[in-house]
Design an enzyme around this catalytic site. Structure first.
Site, PDB file in Angstrom:
ATOM      1  N   ASP A   1      41.631  66.665  21.973  1.00  0.00           N
ATOM      2  CA  ASP A   1      41.778  67.044  23.381  1.00  0.00           C
ATOM      3  C   ASP A   1      40.479  67.520  24.012  1.00  0.00           C
ATOM      4  O   ASP A   1      40.434  67.741  25.227  1.00  0.00           O
ATOM      5  CB  ASP A   1      42.839  68.142  23.518  1.00  0.00           C
ATOM      6  CG  ASP A   1      44.244  67.610  23.315  1.00  0.00           C
ATOM      7  OD1 ASP A   1      44.493  66.452  23.698  1.00  0.00           O
ATOM      8  OD2 ASP A   1      45.086  68.338  22.777  1.00  0.00           O
TER       9      ASP A   1
ATOM     10  N   GLY B   1      49.626  70.383  12.726  1.00  0.00           N
ATOM     11  CA  GLY B   1      49.797  69.054  12.166  1.00  0.00           C
ATOM     12  C   GLY B   1      49.224  68.912  10.775  1.00  0.00           C
ATOM     13  O   GLY B   1      49.520  67.933  10.066  1.00  0.00           O
TER      14      GLY B   1
END
Length: 792
Positions: free
Chosen positions: A482, A700
């Site tokens: 991001d 994650g």
């Protein structure tokens, strides 16, 4: 330095020193009613949502960092001395206060000995219920009788919306209403409807109570020295406005050798009437708040987690790997599945929803354990895909309305979101054997509907429709990282390789369905993108990270900073987009430039200022922090997978060990966070905090590292026709064993490595019969099976 140890037999982590470098937490409950509890009983509770259903208050980034919480105080009514059943908040000297904290799966137990009194404080949320137990057993092992008081204390939210509660004080300080009736406390506030919770106790008589926080604590005091506990009695305060708490006070007289148990219960609902389908709290107390029922409920939680975890258990030469895979790593993958990135001591509640890419990846590691729940979640996340093929960046389960969600603009789409779907859907179909799932019809987020199969194809078409000037896939708003902004029409090599992988996986599914036209279509699209990869992606010794919309390159040796990035290189190997020679060279470059003793950095050298060609928001981080040359642990798992696919088990295992939490159990002062769960990142080499890890639990890292370890290092991967056995291990390993449940059948898989190789199955038998190749055919499985594998 060591603060605790793994107790694998009981599936617990036992903390023997509560003054850990940072708060070491555990998760309680389910998606209905959950909670977080630290090794010092700090933390909070929530109903359905950490953002909109906060029951117990939490102040983030305070000091101490894990207060307030669920506290039980014990007071010697003869001497006036008092302490807490957890070390904090009172914090008696540890040379006088003996304690042990047992974090288990769904429960935490605090055992303490102080001033000749033993106590055991047990906290958990029963299965399928919207209340929590705080049980305390108090024992007098000494020769003299003892007179004691027990006080509870927790700070309630005034408003279940956590921001309203903590920030909008001109409103939230005026809405809470507390009451007491016949031994039970009731908290109410009106937010369009009445939000209710209750607090009660069994095992003793209520001597006094407080519901006003400031009166219980006293002016300029904290939970370390509450005035009510110091004075030995609450004030029977009733909070109307300001701040509420739950304190019930009872007294115990213990003869020598006597033990007493007091059970406190906090839940949503009202004491004496039904609330939104929940029975009255007084009925809950009568049915559940007995020692026998509490023991049954705790045993039920243990049984539930045994059922979840028993489907994949390992025995390898690495005891740290065993502790993680068999217990804590598996448990962490369930917590990320349950709560995404929404509730922790890091996330205050703003991420109240399911990030699309996060959620799709989080499902990978729990599919074998809870396939029905994964199917439900997969259905929902597929309905977060729009008709044109992109995805909503965030899906909010409590308000999601498929078919009626607004369509994002192209500038709002993340280029990688839907490209994780082929990986996760394939994994689900291959684990369950349910090829028919691909024919299930599900709506799109905005309008229209399609089969799951066509949802996947539409995601690939979305990428095809968003190619850039060099024929590579555009980065759009951003890709997985991001902090990299290539511009909407800039091109991401990470997304390009993920797309290439998606084509191959979709082609396999098409072949299983007998759709030859789509198999040919995938081959044509793969050929086209591979031609552009070969023409534009290679930088000489590794792959570029991206090309901005102005044509500038990121991840090139031509620049002084950010010369090499991890993500594009590992996915070039995983996807097969790299040639064999490029794959070896790229991963050797990763090892040379990015690998450290604590994990693989995301890029190198770190960025110290703006890049003239690419907008990098990561420059807000000092070099060595997070995406700016930090060790982003999620992506480390991909380095393991890539090395396994190259057959380099020693290097894959080295990467695995570098950030394996349990490896640092005896060096907890280095890593600092819990040694039983993975974290989002570790400070990289340029940072003065090199080796310290941050943002544990909801990451994650959990799902992908579980896949890397079980499906690639140990090499047990589901396919439609059976289990592929393809280990890639250290040549020092003589073998290992795995207990695996697959489509209702139990398998014991024994792998021997007599020649000390890293990869390659020489022979395999199933129940004594030789098997050609390395696929265990599901059609030949009995109810229980022995698979013998010899590497060579």
């Amino acid at each position: 330095m060591q603060y605790g140890h793994f107790d694998d037999d009981n599936r617990e982590y036992v903390i023997t020193r509560p003054d850990t470098p940072r708060s070491w937490i555990n998760y309680l409950g389910s998606r209905l009613y959950g909670g977080i509890i630290t090794q010092n009983a700090g933390g909070y509770s929530f109903y359905k949502s950490g953002a909109t259903g906060r029951i117990l208050r939490m102040r983030f980034n305070g000091m101490p960092i894990d207060q307030p919480g669920r506290y039980l105080y014990i007071r010697d009514d003869d001497s006036g001395d008092y302490w807490s059943a957890s070390w904090q908040p009172v914090g008696k000297p540890l040379d006088q206060y003996q304690c042990r904290v047992r974090h288990g799966l769904g429960y935490s137990i605090f055992e303490a000995m102080y001033a000749g009194i033993e106590s055991t404080f047990t906290c958990f949320i029963p299965r399928g219920q919207a209340f929590e137990y705080w049980s305390i057993e108090v024992s007098n092992p000494g020769p003299e009788p003892r007179k004691l008081s027990v006080f509870s204390y927790a700070e309630l939210t005034n408003d279940w919306m956590y921001r309203q509660d903590l920030e909008n004080l001109q409103y939230s300080q005026y809405i809470v209403r507390m009451s007491y009736h016949d031994g039970m406390l009731r908290r109410r506030n009106f937010a369009g409807e009445w939000n209710e919770c209750y607090f009660g106790m069994t095992g003793g008589n209520v001597v006094s109570f407080d519901t006003d926080r400031d009166i219980f604590l006293g002016p300029y005091r904290t939970p370390a020295n509450p005035l009510a506990v110091e004075e030995g009695r609450c004030s029977d305060s009733l909070a109307v406005g300001d701040n509420a708490c739950t304190s019930l006070h009872t007294t115990l007289e213990l003869a020598p050798g006597e033990k007493r148990q007091v059970i406190f219960v906090l839940g949503v609902g009202a004491p004496d009437e039904e609330w939104q389908g929940f029975p009255p709290g007084r009925e809950i107390l009568a049915e559940y708040a007995t020692p026998e029922r509490l023991s049954q409920e705790l045993a039920s939680i243990r049984d539930e987690w045994a059922a979840h975890l028993d489907g994949l258990q390992v025995s390898t030469p690495d005891t740290n790997l065993n502790s993680m895979i068999n217990v804590w790593h598996a448990y962490q993958t369930h917590m990320t599945f349950n709560w995404s990135r929404g509730v922790s001591l890091i996330e205050a509640g703003d991420r109240d929803g399911l990030g699309y890419r996060d959620t799709v990846q989080d499902m990978l590691a729990v599919t074998h354990s809870i396939p029905e729940a994964v199917e439900d979640r997969l259905d929902m996340i597929l309905t977060g895909q729009t008709e044109e093929g992109g995805a909503l960046p965030l899906v909010k389960p409590l308000t999601h309305n498929p078919g009626h969600e607004p369509t994002p603009t192209v500038e709002e789409y993340r280029s990688d979101d839907v490209l994780w779907l082929p990986i996760t859907v394939s994994n689900f179909v291959y684990e369950t054997g349910d090829l028919g799932y691909l024919d299930k019809v599900l709506p799109y987020a905005d309008h229209g509907e399609a089969t799951v199969y066509d949802h996947l194809k539409q995601g690939l078409l979305f990428s095809i429709n968003h190619k850039g000037a060099h024929g590579l896939i555009q980065g759009l708003a951003r890709d997985w990282n991001d902090c990299i902004h290539l511009g909407t029409t800039g091109e991401s090599l990470f997304t390009t390789f993920l797309f290439y992988m998606g084509l191959q996986l979709f082609s396999q599914l098409a072949a299983h369905k007998g759709n030859d036209a789509d198999v040919a279509w995938c081959a044509e699209q793969a050929s086209e993108i591979k031609e552009q990869i070969d023409a534009h992606a290679w930088d000489g010794s590794w792959f570029l990270r991206g090309i901005s919309e102005s044509g500038g390159k990121l991840g090139t040796s031509a620049k002084k900073e950010g010369k090499i990035y991890l993500e594009s290189n590992v996915w070039a190997v995983i996807s097969g987009g790299a040639s064999p020679e490029q794959a070896i060279q790229a991963m050797d470059s990763v090892y040379e430039h990015l690998a450290t003793e604590y994990g693989v950095m995301l890029c190198h050298p770190g960025h110290t200022g703006p890049d003239p060609d690419v907008h990098l928001s990561l420059i807000v981080f000092p070099p060595g922090h997070k995406e700016n040359s930090g060790i982003f642990c999620h992506s480390n798992s991909w380095a393991i997978v890539a090395e396994c696919l190259l057959g380099r088990g020693d290097r894959a295992y080295e990467y695995y060990r570098s950030y394996l939490p349990a490896r640092y159990n005896n060096q907890a002062e280095v890593r600092q966070v819990e040694p039983y769960v993975y974290s989002q990142f570790t400070h990289g080499r340029p940072s003065p905090r090199f080796g310290q890890s941050r943002n544990p639990w909801l990451t994650g890292t959990a799902s992908w590292t579980y896949i890397a370890a079980t499906q690639y290092l140990l090499g047990i991967r589901p396919e439609l026709d059976g289990l592929r056995i393809d280990p890639c291990i250290s040549d020092a390993w003589e073998g290992f064993e795995v207990q695996r449940r697959f489509r209702g059948k139990d398998l014991t898989i024994r792998v021997q490595n007599p020649d000390g190789v890293q990869r390659g199955v020489q022979s395999m038998t199933l129940n004594g019969q030789a098997i050609e190749g390395n696929l265990v055919p599901v059609a030949q499985l009995a109810d229980t099976n022995i698979v013998e594998v010899t590497l060579g």
